[in-house]
Design an enzyme around this catalytic site. Structure first.
Site, mmCIF file in Angstrom:
data_model
loop_
_atom_site.group_PDB
_atom_site.id
_atom_site.type_symbol
_atom_site.label_atom_id
_atom_site.label_comp_id
_atom_site.label_asym_id
_atom_site.label_seq_id
_atom_site.Cartn_x
_atom_site.Cartn_y
_atom_site.Cartn_z
ATOM 1 N N GLU A 111 -6.805 34.104 61.054
ATOM 2 C CA GLU A 111 -6.368 33.741 59.712
ATOM 3 C C GLU A 111 -6.564 34.885 58.716
ATOM 4 O O GLU A 111 -5.730 35.124 57.848
ATOM 5 C CB GLU A 111 -7.122 32.488 59.230
ATOM 6 C CG GLU A 111 -6.616 31.191 59.832
ATOM 7 C CD GLU A 111 -7.113 30.973 61.252
ATOM 8 O OE1 GLU A 111 -7.948 31.775 61.715
ATOM 9 O OE2 GLU A 111 -6.660 30.005 61.903
ATOM 10 N N HIS A 126 -10.035 19.784 63.009
ATOM 11 C CA HIS A 126 -8.611 19.642 62.754
ATOM 12 C C HIS A 126 -8.248 18.420 61.923
ATOM 13 O O HIS A 126 -7.074 18.056 61.854
ATOM 14 C CB HIS A 126 -7.857 19.628 64.087
ATOM 15 C CG HIS A 126 -7.965 20.922 64.821
ATOM 16 N ND1 HIS A 126 -8.009 20.990 66.202
ATOM 17 C CD2 HIS A 126 -8.060 22.195 64.373
ATOM 18 C CE1 HIS A 126 -8.115 22.260 66.574
ATOM 19 N NE2 HIS A 126 -8.150 23.011 65.474
#
Length: 348
Positions: free
Chosen positions: A103, A153
């Site tokens: 990321e 998640h």
């Protein structure tokens, strides 16, 4: 049409079947009629789910602006949620491409095309004395409960980014809203964090105009009129709040329901006008209650409506714990939790 119960939606997801009809309210309906803000042709639409609406918006953005790029983890083949399906084939690998699974690297690579999120993108216009901006940086991210995501998640991190001056934070509640808000975000000169509710990618279905249209940012929408209490939410939580409103109505409680849509900068005026009318406010989101964006709404509305409030502002949110996979039902701000808070606030 009212949404199914959250339990029904989750059972359908577990079975891999079923859809949910979305309630979109006046603004999104106006888009379908061809009168929303921005470019709307008013042509016919068709029923699609949320990830398809996102995909349509990305196709339009790449087609209408040659400066647009899509890059990130697995986007080249369509992505885990299939939101970028067909983009690379149509627009080429030089505009739609995969990045390393990092990321920090994805955001860092955006320097030159845009900028890193917190230390660069959010401050770029400020530090340049308003001479430069990020050129339309929009960062899409899935968020929220998915039924089996666990502590990694199923998180809802929107409050982290709401704390950064210079960013805009958008969370849609339905396919039609998602397409219009995403196109508006891409064309906004400010950096935008666009959170997409994972729970709704395939289960949320409604008619979406096929042409190019935008919905206004920083404008909340009253999607249910009421007189006894104001309810505020965003994203997938709107379906839960709608169900609670319907059950409350059976007990004679009239709820006004508002979709904030843009968290930063948020539409304080619409919320204030509603609370001034009802005298009561309930805010609900999946993120943990401590430091959640609901706290900011509660503080601001208390300052603005202190003499008109008839009860303390109620918050029905996630728990202050990592998202528990096995105990998800206990963690989530469910319809029954919201309904109990509605009754307690109205009867304060």
């Amino acid at each position: 049409m009212a949404a199914k119960s959250l339990r029904e939606i989750r059972r359908a997801a577990a079975a891999g079947i079923g859809t949910r009809r979305c309630f979109s309210g006046d603004a999104a309906a106006a888009a379908a009629a061809g009168v929303a803000e921005g470019k709307v042709g008013g042509g016919a639409g068709k029923e699609v789910n949320l990830f398809t609406a996102i995909n349509q918006a990305l196709h339009i953005a790449l087609d209408t602006d040659p400066r647009s790029y899509v890059f990130g983890e697995d986007v080249g083949f369509g992505g885990v949620f299939r939101c970028t399906t067909g983009l690379a084939d149509r627009f080429g690998r030089n505009r739609v491409f995969n990045t390393p699974l990092c990321e920090q690297g994805i955001a860092g690579f955006a320097v030159g095309l845009a900028a890193m999120i917190v230390n660069e993108a959010a401050k770029f216009r400020y530090r340049s004395g308003n001479e430069f901006n990020c050129g339309g940086l929009t960062i899409r991210s899935p968020y929220g409960a998915v039924g089996h995501g666990g502590h990694y998640h199923s998180q809802s991190p929107e409050a982290f980014f709401c704390h950064v001056p210079g960013l805009k934070v958008i969370i849609p509640r339905s396919p039609r809203e998602a397409k219009g808000l995403l196109l508006a975000s891409i064309r906004d000169p400010n950096p935008v964090i666009f959170f997409e509710p994972k729970w709704l990618y395939r289960l949320a279905v409604e008619e979406v105009p096929e042409e190019d249209y935008m919905l206004p940012l920083s404008e909340a929408e009253v999607i249910r009129k009421g007189s006894d209490i104001t309810l505020i939410g965003w994203g997938a939580q709107l379906a839960v709040l709608e169900e609670a409103c319907e059950d409350a109505a059976k007990d004679g409680i009239s709820c006004e329901l508002i979709d904030l849509r843009t968290l930063i900068p948020w539409d304080k005026e619409t919320v204030e006008a509603s609370v001034s009318k009802t005298g009561k406010l309930l805010v609900s989101h999946e993120a943990p209650i401590t430091g959640g964006f609901g706290a900011e709404i509660a503080a601001s509305i208390t300052e603005r409506c202190f003499q008109r409030l008839e009860a303390p502002v109620a918050r029905v949110c996630g728990l202050d714990t990592p998202f528990p996979l096995v105990y998800e039902t206990f963690y989530m701000p469910t319809k029954n939790k919201v309904l109990d808070a509605i009754k307690a606030t109205v009867n304060y």
